[in-house]
Design a protein around this motif. Structure first.
Motif, PDB file in Angstrom:
ATOM      1  N   ALA A 155      22.463  58.181   7.334  1.00 38.38           N
ATOM      2  CA  ALA A 155      22.879  57.822   8.699  1.00 38.38           C
ATOM      3  C   ALA A 155      22.411  56.397   9.023  1.00 38.38           C
ATOM      4  O   ALA A 155      23.178  55.587   9.535  1.00 38.38           O
ATOM      5  CB  ALA A 155      22.319  58.807   9.709  1.00 38.38           C
ATOM      6  N   LEU A 156      21.162  56.075   8.687  1.00 38.50           N
ATOM      7  CA  LEU A 156      20.648  54.744   9.045  1.00 38.50           C
ATOM      8  C   LEU A 156      21.380  53.635   8.289  1.00 38.50           C
ATOM      9  O   LEU A 156      21.601  52.555   8.810  1.00 38.50           O
ATOM     10  CB  LEU A 156      19.141  54.671   8.806  1.00 38.50           C
ATOM     11  N   LYS A 157      21.757  53.936   7.060  1.00 38.88           N
ATOM     12  CA  LYS A 157      22.495  52.942   6.276  1.00 38.88           C
ATOM     13  C   LYS A 157      23.929  52.797   6.816  1.00 38.88           C
ATOM     14  O   LYS A 157      24.422  51.689   6.986  1.00 38.88           O
ATOM     15  CB  LYS A 157      22.489  53.386   4.806  1.00 38.88           C
ATOM     16  N   THR A 158      24.602  53.921   7.079  1.00 37.96           N
ATOM     17  CA  THR A 158      25.993  53.813   7.547  1.00 37.96           C
ATOM     18  C   THR A 158      26.059  53.306   8.992  1.00 37.96           C
ATOM     19  O   THR A 158      26.994  52.626   9.368  1.00 37.96           O
ATOM     20  CB  THR A 158      26.743  55.165   7.474  1.00 37.96           C
ATOM     21  N   LEU A 159      25.052  53.626   9.790  1.00 38.09           N
ATOM     22  CA  LEU A 159      25.104  53.187  11.186  1.00 38.09           C
ATOM     23  C   LEU A 159      24.640  51.746  11.343  1.00 38.09           C
ATOM     24  O   LEU A 159      25.273  50.939  12.002  1.00 38.09           O
ATOM     25  CB  LEU A 159      24.234  54.082  12.075  1.00 38.09           C
ATOM     26  N   PHE A 160      23.464  51.422  10.728  1.00 39.62           N
ATOM     27  CA  PHE A 160      22.845  50.112  10.990  1.00 39.62           C
ATOM     28  C   PHE A 160      22.763  49.218   9.754  1.00 39.62           C
ATOM     29  O   PHE A 160      22.167  48.157   9.822  1.00 39.62           O
ATOM     30  CB  PHE A 160      21.391  50.292  11.453  1.00 39.62           C
ATOM     31  N   ASP A 161      23.223  49.703   8.611  1.00 35.31           N
ATOM     32  CA  ASP A 161      22.998  49.013   7.343  1.00 35.31           C
ATOM     33  C   ASP A 161      21.496  48.831   7.109  1.00 35.31           C
ATOM     34  O   ASP A 161      21.043  47.800   6.608  1.00 35.31           O
ATOM     35  CB  ASP A 161      23.710  47.645   7.338  1.00 35.31           C
ATOM     36  N   LEU A 162      20.744  49.850   7.449  1.00 38.79           N
ATOM     37  CA  LEU A 162      19.291  49.756   7.397  1.00 38.79           C
ATOM     38  C   LEU A 162      18.778  50.354   6.087  1.00 38.79           C
ATOM     39  O   LEU A 162      19.037  51.521   5.808  1.00 38.79           O
ATOM     40  CB  LEU A 162      18.730  50.580   8.556  1.00 38.79           C
ATOM     41  N   ASP A 163      18.083  49.554   5.323  1.00 33.67           N
ATOM     42  CA  ASP A 163      17.663  49.988   4.000  1.00 33.67           C
ATOM     43  C   ASP A 163      16.158  49.986   3.849  1.00 33.67           C
ATOM     44  O   ASP A 163      15.593  50.698   3.032  1.00 33.67           O
ATOM     45  CB  ASP A 163      18.258  49.025   2.969  1.00 33.67           C
ATOM     46  N   ASP A 164      15.525  49.151   4.665  1.00 32.89           N
ATOM     47  CA  ASP A 164      14.105  48.910   4.504  1.00 32.89           C
ATOM     48  C   ASP A 164      13.303  50.173   4.855  1.00 32.89           C
ATOM     49  O   ASP A 164      13.460  50.744   5.947  1.00 32.89           O
ATOM     50  CB  ASP A 164      13.725  47.756   5.444  1.00 32.89           C
ATOM     51  N   ALA A 165      12.445  50.613   3.916  1.00 32.15           N
ATOM     52  CA  ALA A 165      11.702  51.866   4.127  1.00 32.15           C
ATOM     53  C   ALA A 165      10.795  51.753   5.354  1.00 32.15           C
ATOM     54  O   ALA A 165      10.626  52.722   6.104  1.00 32.15           O
ATOM     55  CB  ALA A 165      10.887  52.191   2.883  1.00 32.15           C
ATOM     56  N   GLY A 166      10.225  50.560   5.584  1.00 29.16           N
ATOM     57  CA  GLY A 166       9.338  50.361   6.735  1.00 29.16           C
ATOM     58  C   GLY A 166      10.094  50.530   8.043  1.00 29.16           C
ATOM     59  O   GLY A 166       9.623  51.197   8.973  1.00 29.16           O
ATOM     60  N   ASP A 167      11.309  49.933   8.126  1.00 23.43           N
ATOM     61  CA  ASP A 167      12.138  50.074   9.328  1.00 23.43           C
ATOM     62  C   ASP A 167      12.468  51.546   9.564  1.00 23.43           C
ATOM     63  O   ASP A 167      12.420  52.041  10.683  1.00 23.43           O
ATOM     64  CB  ASP A 167      13.471  49.317   9.147  1.00 23.43           C
TER      65      ASP A 167
END
Ligand code: HEM
Length: 450
Positions: A155-167
């Motif tokens: 979800a975080l990748k498809t929604l925000f392009d978020l990959d960073d484990a810390g984020d």
């Protein structure tokens, strides 16, 4: 606009009286699933009860459910329970109403059409492979934790392009705290408005502010990207309504929070309960493995494979019948209406429960039995439309249903070809019906490499 005039009975539909002050609130709080099943079986397709002063109906006749969700949809809004999540979900798709909701739905809908959803498949496969490579044969894991983490990462990748484990970690932690505080608020009977500076409200407001700061940071990052990515945020940032208007940062935040929350836990539950059921039904598992062997032969599934995996589809459909991730939805009447020959006064709540309907022996003989075969000969076409409705229906039907079904099928086949789960004999698997149908203590199982 006034609803069509139909003759209505003046009395209430039959139902449990409950206690003088609380009505049936106690039964609901203590064992809501049995409570709803008992009420439907005892009092029929439309029953009535109270939560304190609030009048509730339980509609379990599929035609009446269709009337509420589809035919009379414009005369209903989401019920009081859904509105309680507004402090976190704001005016996102799940909680907004009227023209505002319609505009937001129109802006978001293009991202959930089939072709767009298909473009997320490689990412689902990649993140599933990443999870599999972290597993060791023989270890004991909580299946639900594993699938929740996976669907959250997707979800975080498809929604925000978020990959960073810390984020990801920061987001999950702030969200968990805000949600725990929201749920604690939900459980109290006398709630002060969120603006009142009580200790609980101050804690909640602090947690929500922190959460919003994190999400606003993701939105700022998304806006600053020179090239839009294949993520929802990138597209919603530039989506335009007919009049050329775009979403504000506040609307973007509400929608992103809503899509994340509505999407990842529900899909994780579909997978977790599917595996739990499979671990108890080795014959079904064998058939599933045979289908994967024949169609995939060890290969990672792609969306093109899905139409050739009818048994996989039947397993997911049946798992959502037995354990519907969303087991209860509700609407509130905005004016006096008719339902099943009875009067629904403005302000009444109508509950509809997938848990009840999916266990109706008239449509699902041997209703407690997990039997994917029942779907293979066109059952879906023979039963009334609202005998089975894991994704709701009408204009407010789940926007992510295609996404969820593809995600569940891809993950099931990718994981199942490599690992089997063996239930721990002493593990207690209990259902904890919250907003979704959670396993009370997780689902511990031993991983075994195939
Ligand atoms: C198996 C997984 C899922 C199940 C069982 C499920 C179930 C539902 C149900 C029953 C509703 C209707 C609620 C009501 O009528 O009050 C709904 C609405 C919604 N779902 Fe899902 N959902 C799933 C996955 C997803 C996913 C993956 C997303 C997004 C990525 C999503 C986003 C939404 C949104 C935004 C709404 C509100 C739609 C509106 O009111 O316009 N859901 N979902």
């Amino acid at each position: 606009m006034n609803p069509p005039a139909k003759p209505v009975r003046r009395e209430l539909p039959p139902g449990p009286k409950g206690t003088l002050i609380g009505g049936s609130i106690r039964e609901f709080s203590e064992h809501r699933l049995d409570f709803f099943v008992d009420v439907a079986r005892k009092y029929g397709g439309l029953a009535s009860f109270r939560f304190g002063p609030r009048r509730m109906f339980l509609a379990s006749d599929p035609d009446l459910i269709e009337q509420v969700l589809v035919t009379d949809a414009r005369h209903y809004i989401k019920h009081f329970g859904a509105r309680m999540y507004k402090p976190v979900l704001g005016n996102g798709l799940v909680t907004s109403e009227g023209d505002f909701w319609l505009r937001q739905r129109r802006l978001s809908q293009p991202d959930f059409v089939k072709n767009r959803v298909l473009s997320y498949a490689p990412l689902m496969v990649e993140l599933t492979d990443r999870m599999l490579s972290s597993w060791t044969s023989g270890e004991i894991v909580d299946i639900h934790f594993q699938f929740s983490s996976l669907t959250s990462a997707i979800a975080l990748k498809t929604l925000f392009d978020l990959d960073d484990a810390g984020d990801r970690e920061r987001f999950s932690e702030t969200l968990r705290l805000a949600f725990d505080l929201m749920s604690a608020r939900f459980r109290t009977i006398f709630r002060l408005p969120t603006w009142f500076p009580s200790k609980a409200n101050r804690q909640l407001n602090r947690a929500v502010t922190e959460l919003f700061k994190v999400v606003d940071g993701f939105i700022a990052q998304g806006r600053a990207r020179p090239e839009p990515g294949n993520d929802l945020l990138s597209r919603l940032v530039s989506a335009q309504d007919d009049d050329g208007s775009r979403m504000t940062d506040r609307q973007l935040r509400d929608e992103m929070m809503t899509l994340y929350l509505a999407g990842h836990e529900t899909t994780a539950l579909t997978l977790s309960w599917s595996w739990y059921l499979l671990s108890q039904h080795p014959k079904v598992e064998e058939k599933l493995i045979a289908e994967w062997k024949q169609v995939l032969n060890g290969r990672t599934p792609t969306p093109d494979d899905l139409p050739h995996l009818p048994y996989t589809d039947a397993v997911i459909t049946e798992a959502m019948r037995v354990y519907p991730p969303v087991y209860l939805i509700g609407r509130e009447a905005t004016c006096d209406l008719e339902l099943g020959g009875y009067r629904v006064k403005k302000g009444y709540t109508i509950f509809m429960s997938q848990w009840v309907n999916h266990r109706d022996p008239r449509h699902f003989p041997d209703q407690e039995r997990f039997q994917p075969e029942r779907w293979l000969d066109g059952l879906a076409k023979r039963i009334p439309k609202y005998a089975y409705y894991p994704f709701g229906g009408g204009p407010r039907v789940c926007i992510g249903n295609t996404f969820a079904l593809m995600e569940a099928a891809i993950i099931l086949a990718a994981v199942g070809q490599k690992y089997r789960f063996t239930r721990q004999p002493d593990a207690i698997i209990d259902i904890s019906p919250q907003i979704t149908l959670l396993p009370a203590y997780g689902i511990p199982a031993k991983l075994e490499r195939r």
